[in-house]
Write an enzyme that holds these catalytic residues in place. Structure first.
Site, short mmCIF file in Angstrom:
data_model
loop_
_atom_site.label_atom_id
_atom_site.label_comp_id
_atom_site.label_asym_id
_atom_site.label_seq_id
_atom_site.Cartn_x
_atom_site.Cartn_y
_atom_site.Cartn_z
CG ASP A 7 -1.82 1.21 1.28
OD1 ASP A 7 -2.21 1.70 0.21
OD2 ASP A 7 -2.14 1.66 2.39
CD GLU A 67 -5.08 0.12 -1.94
OE1 GLU A 67 -5.53 -0.86 -1.33
OE2 GLU A 67 -5.06 1.26 -1.49
CG ASP A 140 -0.45 3.13 5.76
OD1 ASP A 140 -1.15 3.72 4.93
OD2 ASP A 140 -0.02 3.67 6.80
#
Length: 179
Positions: A7, A67, A140
């Protein structure tokens, strides 16, 4: 299969590795890479890259999932996030690993069943799916683990569809009988 989810972020990049064995998910490692906010931006990117290199080298994932960007009203933030994504993709490519990308809504849909799920819902579902004692920290890391889980679920679905297509093309249905 062992999947490294990332992420990306410029202050904290979450990472998480999930392995799958016999259709069961296992948490391998997760955390956050947080370069000093006092460092210049290029130096923060270098730190993210170096830490991801170490993680890839130590845990040897089969694939990396990053992501994808979400639409942001702040163009400058979106551009910086794009740089962080690029660093993660570069670390994976330099290690010879395939890279997959999923949007935040695809990840939420795969993990929670709702593409507009709240962050807390994603964290709780990751905790449940990986049978963790507590919600992954930082947040995260939970998002990175969710991205890895999303890829594992998507891979299963692709395999089912591929096998189903092969059966249809061969004219065989369930049990190997001609239809």
């Amino acid at each position: 299969m062992k999947v490294l989810g990332v992420d990306p972020g410029t202050l904290t990049s979450g990472f998480g590795i999930v392995s799958e064995e016999d259709h069961k998910l296992f948490h391998v490692v997760s955390g956050g890479i947080s370069p000093s906010a006092k460092n210049p931006f290029p130096k923060r990117l270098k730190k993210i890259y170096e830490e991801l290199e170490k993680i890839i080298d130590k845990y040897r994932p089969n694939v990396v999932v990053v992501e994808d960007l979400f639409v942001s009203k702040n163009i400058k933030s979106a551009l910086k996030l794009g740089h962080s994504r690029g660093v993660a993709i570069l670390a994976a490519m330099n290690a010879g690993l395939p890279v997959f990308e999923y949007s935040p809504s695809e990840v939420k849909q795969a993990v929670v069943g709702n593409g507009k799920a709240e962050k807390k819902q994603v964290q709780l579902m990751v905790k449940f799916l990986l049978d963790l004692q507590k919600v992954p920290h930082p947040a995260d890391a939970a998002d990175a683990l969710a991205a890895a889980i999303c890829h594992i679920h998507s891979s299963r679905l692709r395999e089912i569809l591929k096998n189903s297509s092969s059966l249809r093309q061969s004219g065989k249905g369930v049990g190997g009988r001609r239809q």
